[in-house]
Design an enzyme around this catalytic site. Structure first.
Site, PDB file in Angstrom:
ATOM      1  N   ASP A 196       0.861  -1.185   0.000  1.00 52.60           N
ATOM      2  CA  ASP A 196       0.000   0.000   0.000  1.00 52.60           C
ATOM      3  C   ASP A 196       0.899   1.238   0.000  1.00 52.60           C
ATOM      4  OD1 ASP A 196      -2.157   1.636   0.082  1.00 52.60           O
ATOM      5  OD2 ASP A 196      -2.730   1.195   2.151  1.00 52.60           O
ATOM      6  N   GLU A 240      -4.634   2.539  -4.191  1.00 51.43           N
ATOM      7  CA  GLU A 240      -3.170   2.554  -4.176  1.00 51.43           C
ATOM      8  C   GLU A 240      -2.599   1.240  -3.652  1.00 51.43           C
ATOM      9  OE1 GLU A 240      -4.575   4.558  -0.311  1.00 51.43           O
ATOM     10  OE2 GLU A 240      -5.232   4.377  -2.403  1.00 51.43           O
TER      11      GLU A 240
END
Length: 325
Positions: A196, A240
């Site tokens: 992430d 993301e």
């Protein structure tokens, strides 16, 4: 063929005359061996002047009938031969091409081979029909190829992330299930990495969504460069977040790949003034590896690795969190 003239004075004239009057001037007597035919010739007063008697042998008559029968038989035989010839021409000119067309259409329906064409060339109406069918088959072939191409593109689109060009979450879910079953059967390790990007929302706020998209694409390509085995699967899981499947990879190997990715992202030196972790974009990762078994489901394994990612964020980000399974 004896011929005899009977005069009115003849005693046979009167009975014969009666029969002649009944039969319009002609009378036929039938005997065992002969046929006698009488014909009356009238005078100016329309009275019989004389009668001509002609005798015909029965054999001649039988021969005549035989000739008639033979002629009739020849007519029937000739008619049959003519009809057979007509049927042969009909078969060659119409029925055979129709049978070819029928078999050809059945073949196309069963094999779906639209590259074939009907191998008949004619200048009549059937030739025009065949030409039209070949044109129609050619059109179907082109439309089929176009449809297959569109389906292939749709398949790629449905399993590929539109922004980064790497597989999407759907592709990952299918791959995860497949690899889990494979490693379960072969009793080999399956490594999982969940990454992430740190404070990516703040990056978007600072630099705008266009720069954010460029950042995601660059990081996706960087991960792809570092994970080089054909069997490995990289996907954008959402936003993301990225996921990597590493078949036949134990925990140590999985950790090595994750650390390689972390350093590669950091070395991109994509400026991030609001990161709070570094002045460049960084990534936090959670990893795990196990030999699949019936005691744990794929979802449970994924959740454990996701908790390792959460722990790496809690511990300061830009690091690899490890879960022991």
């Amino acid at each position: 063929m004896p011929i005899k003239i009977i005069l009115p004075e003849d005693e046979n004239f009167h009975p014969t005359s009666v029969n002649l009057d009944k039969n319009g001037g002609i009378y036929i007597e039938s005997f065992e061996n002969n046929l006698n035919i009488y014909g009356a010739y009238l005078d100016v007063n329309s009275r019989p002047a004389f009668i001509i008697e002609t005798q015909y042998s029965r054999k001649i008559t039988e021969s005549g009938f035989a000739a008639i029968y033979f002629g009739f038989a020849m007519i029937v035989l000739s008619s049959l031969i003519f009809l057979s010839f007509q049927f042969f021409l009909l078969r060659q000119s119409i029925l055979a091409p129709i049978a070819t067309l029928t078999n050809f259409t059945k073949s196309i329906s069963s094999n779906h081979d639209f590259k074939k064409r009907i191998p008949i060339q004619r200048s009549d109406e059937i030739g025009t029909l065949i030409e039209g069918m070949n044109y129609m088959i050619g059109t179907i072939e082109k439309q089929t190829e176009l449809l297959m191409e569109m389906n292939a593109k749709l398949q790629v689109t449905s399993t590929t992330d539109g922004l980064t060009g790497i597989p999407n979450r759907r592709m990952f879910d299918e791959g995860f299930a497949k690899y889990w079953s494979l490693q379960l059967r072969e009793k080999k390790h399956l490594g999982l990495i969940i990454g992430d990007i740190d404070h990516f929302k703040l990056y978007n706020d600072a630099y705008g969504h266009q720069k954010g998209d460029e950042c995601l694409t660059t990081i996706a390509l960087t991960i792809k460069e570092k994970v080089t085995r054909p069997s490995d699967l990289i996907a954008r899981y959402g936003g993301e977040e990225f996921v990597i499947l590493l078949p036949n990879t134990d925990l140590k190997g999985t950790e090595f790949v994750a650390e390689t990715i972390r350093k590669a992202v950091e070395n991109l030196e994509i400026h991030h003034i609001k990161s709070g972790v570094s002045n460049v974009v960084t990534i936090s990762l959670g990893i795990g590896s196990l030999i699949p078994s019936s005691s744990m489901s794929p979802k449970e394994f994924f959740d454990k690795v996701d908790k390792a990612l959460y722990q790496s964020k809690k511990n300061g980000r830009n690091q690899v969190g490890i879960v022991q399974v």
